[in-house]
Motif scaffolding. Structure first.
Motif, PDB file in Angstrom:
ATOM      1  N   PRO A   1       0.786  -0.897   0.003  1.00 48.36           N
ATOM      2  CA  PRO A   1      -0.151   0.075   0.108  1.00 48.36           C
ATOM      3  C   PRO A   1       0.222   0.919   0.083  1.00 48.36           C
ATOM      4  CG  PRO A   1      -1.472  -1.916   1.310  1.00 48.36           C
ATOM      5  CD  PRO A   1      -0.055  -2.406   1.336  1.00 48.36           C
TER       6      PRO A   1
ATOM      7  N   ASP B   1       0.648   4.253  -2.311  1.00 50.12           N
ATOM      8  CA  ASP B   1       0.350   5.620  -2.399  1.00 50.12           C
ATOM      9  C   ASP B   1       0.870   6.440  -2.687  1.00 50.12           C
ATOM     10  OD1 ASP B   1      -1.914   4.425  -0.433  1.00 50.12           O
ATOM     11  OD2 ASP B   1      -1.159   4.547   1.532  1.00 50.12           O
TER      12      ASP B   1
ATOM     13  N   LEU C   1       0.237   6.799  -6.685  1.00 47.41           N
ATOM     14  CA  LEU C   1      -0.662   7.759  -7.227  1.00 47.41           C
ATOM     15  C   LEU C   1      -0.562   9.219  -6.732  1.00 47.41           C
ATOM     16  CD1 LEU C   1      -3.389   5.349  -5.127  1.00 47.41           C
ATOM     17  CD2 LEU C   1      -3.210   5.888  -7.020  1.00 47.41           C
TER      18      LEU C   1
ATOM     19  N   LEU D   1      -5.994   1.768 -10.675  1.00 46.19           N
ATOM     20  CA  LEU D   1      -5.624   1.053  -9.951  1.00 46.19           C
ATOM     21  C   LEU D   1      -6.148  -0.511 -10.855  1.00 46.19           C
ATOM     22  CD1 LEU D   1      -3.683  -0.012  -7.439  1.00 46.19           C
ATOM     23  CD2 LEU D   1      -6.250   0.579  -6.378  1.00 46.19           C
TER      24      LEU D   1
ATOM     25  N   THR E   1      -9.593   0.201   0.924  1.00 47.44           N
ATOM     26  CA  THR E   1      -8.839   2.453   1.194  1.00 47.44           C
ATOM     27  C   THR E   1      -8.656   2.924   0.005  1.00 47.44           C
ATOM     28  OG1 THR E   1      -7.151  -0.120   2.071  1.00 47.44           O
ATOM     29  CG2 THR E   1      -6.555   2.061   1.555  1.00 47.44           C
ATOM     30  N   TYR E   2      -8.779   2.381  -0.979  1.00 50.07           N
ATOM     31  CA  TYR E   2      -9.072   3.311  -2.194  1.00 50.07           C
ATOM     32  C   TYR E   2     -10.097   3.562  -2.597  1.00 50.07           C
ATOM     33  CZ  TYR E   2      -4.521   2.013  -2.125  1.00 50.07           C
ATOM     34  OH  TYR E   2      -2.740   2.182  -1.173  1.00 50.07           O
TER      35      TYR E   2
ATOM     36  N   LEU F   1     -10.622   7.679  -2.017  1.00 51.74           N
ATOM     37  CA  LEU F   1     -10.247   8.397  -2.689  1.00 51.74           C
ATOM     38  C   LEU F   1     -11.052   8.544  -4.345  1.00 51.74           C
ATOM     39  CD1 LEU F   1      -6.726   7.444  -2.265  1.00 51.74           C
ATOM     40  CD2 LEU F   1      -7.351   9.756  -1.577  1.00 51.74           C
TER      41      LEU F   1
ATOM     42  N   VAL G   1     -10.601   6.358  -6.793  1.00 46.51           N
ATOM     43  CA  VAL G   1      -9.228   6.011  -7.733  1.00 46.51           C
ATOM     44  C   VAL G   1      -9.607   5.115  -8.731  1.00 46.51           C
ATOM     45  CG1 VAL G   1      -7.029   4.963  -7.868  1.00 46.51           C
ATOM     46  CG2 VAL G   1      -7.719   6.011  -6.580  1.00 46.51           C
TER      47      VAL G   1
ATOM     48  N   TRP H   1     -10.223   1.740 -10.652  1.00 46.66           N
ATOM     49  CA  TRP H   1      -9.919   0.116 -10.450  1.00 46.66           C
ATOM     50  C   TRP H   1     -10.591  -1.020 -10.906  1.00 46.66           C
ATOM     51  CZ3 TRP H   1     -12.852  -3.618  -8.644  1.00 46.66           C
ATOM     52  CH2 TRP H   1     -14.536  -3.238  -8.181  1.00 46.66           C
TER      53      TRP H   1
ATOM     54  N   SER I   1      -8.108   9.693   3.505  1.00 49.66           N
ATOM     55  CA  SER I   1      -7.363   8.869   2.568  1.00 49.66           C
ATOM     56  C   SER I   1      -6.022   9.691   2.118  1.00 49.66           C
ATOM     57  CB  SER I   1      -8.185   8.120   1.502  1.00 49.66           C
ATOM     58  OG  SER I   1      -8.854   7.623   2.231  1.00 49.66           O
TER      59      SER I   1
END
Length: 334
Positions: A134, A138, A141, A153, A169-170, A173, A175, A177, A321
């Motif tokens: 992770p 990070d 990113l 991702l 976890t993401y 944000l 993001v 994926w 985050s």
């Protein structure tokens, strides 16, 4: 004064002048230069793509210390035939749209440009074998946001582990994926890559080269295995390489990908907190009343993000985050 010279013959004592022609201020215009795309760089030689043919080139002396990297659009002169033994010269590097860069360590002042003119950074990570990292994700990113690239991702080896743990976890944000597995369908990934120049970035052994070979069948990128003792992969790509995806560039399936060497450190000395938060317009708007010099971190006493969370204007998970990315930037390089 006796002797051969008199007191008035001072010119005889002067250092003899160099008999060289004065340098001209005129420089070549290179009106006949051709446009090319840098595909890869290897020990001072540059492989270019020019009108569908591969051309080997060197950098012209007037460029000095100016770097030329994969993805650069350049102008070349000389022998651009692409024949064996031919060598062209790069005389100009056109302005870059985007620049993805890193430093060797967080306290290293020397920035290293990885790729120029990319649109998207695909952070490739395995869900197992090797285990996800992770902190490295990070940092990748952060580099993407700083460079103005769209992050994506890409989680590989989903047949070995459940992706939900990492995705949780993401999600805050925002993001984008996608998940892949060995021998699985890559249509979703192809759709995300279509019409863009995408950089594939990740540690060794996560499956970048396997993806590249599946996306570009004639790429021939070496595939390595993960060491059973260390849990780390072996470097199989030694330099960044730009590859064209099959299909019409302006239609379905087109685009470019850059396969990069596996990374084990990713310094972010060049990234400033105020630049990073600009990648999150909703949070950036909430920091307008922050004190001068506020880094928007957890230890800031009067940060506008804390006030926005208290008043219910900001998602606490999203703020957390974002601050994790800030912390990743300030930690030692992974």
């Amino acid at each position: 004064m006796s002797g051969r010279y008199s007191d008035h013959d001072v010119e005889h004592y002067d250092r003899p002048r160099r008999r060289t022609r004065p340098r001209t201020k005129e420089r070549p215009t290179y009106d006949d230069a051709e446009d090319a795309l840098v595909v890869t760089v290897d020990r001072g030689r540059f492989t270019l793509l020019l009108d569908g043919r591969t051309v080997l080139a060197m950098k012209a002396r007037p460029l000095g210390r100016k770097g030329v990297v994969v993805g650069d659009l350049v102008r070349v002169v000389g022998d651009t035939s692409g024949d064996d033994g031919s060598l062209a010269r790069i005389v100009e590097v056109t302005p870059r749209r985007t620049v993805l860069r890193r430093t060797a360590d967080d306290d290293d002042p020397v920035e290293r440009v990885i790729v120029a003119n990319a649109d998207q950074l695909v952070v490739v990570t395995a869900l197992a074998d090797p285990e996800p990292q992770p902190r490295l994700i990070d940092r990748a990113l952060v580099a993407a946001y700083d460079a103005g690239l769209q992050p994506l991702l890409c989680l590989t080896k989903s047949d070995l582990a459940d992706p939900e743990t990492l995705l949780a976890t993401y999600r805050s944000l925002g993001v984008p994926w996608l998940v892949t597995r060995k021998g699985g369908d890559l249509d979703e990934l192809r759709g995300r890559l279509a019409g863009r120049t995408s950089v594939l970035l990740g540690s060794s052994g996560v499956g970048k080269s396997t993806l590249v070979n599946a996306l570009v069948p004639d790429a021939g990128r070496d595939v390595g295995r993960v060491n059973a003792v260390t849990g780390r992969g072996r470097h199989t790509s030694t330099s960044a390489y730009l590859l064209q995806l099959p299909g019409d560039v302006d239609g379905p399936g087109g685009g470019w990908i850059v396969d990069t060497p596996g990374i084990r450190s990713f310094g972010l000395a060049h990234v400033q907190p105020e630049h990073l938060i600009e990648a999150f317009p909703d949070l950036d708007e909430m920091t307008e009343d922050c004190p001068r010099g506020c880094t928007h971190g957890d230890d800031e006493p009067e940060c506008g993000l804390d006030e926005a969370v208290r008043e219910g204007q900001a998602d606490p998970l999203r703020v957390q985050s974002f601050r994790r990315l800030l912390e990743a930037r300030s930690e030692s390089a992974y």
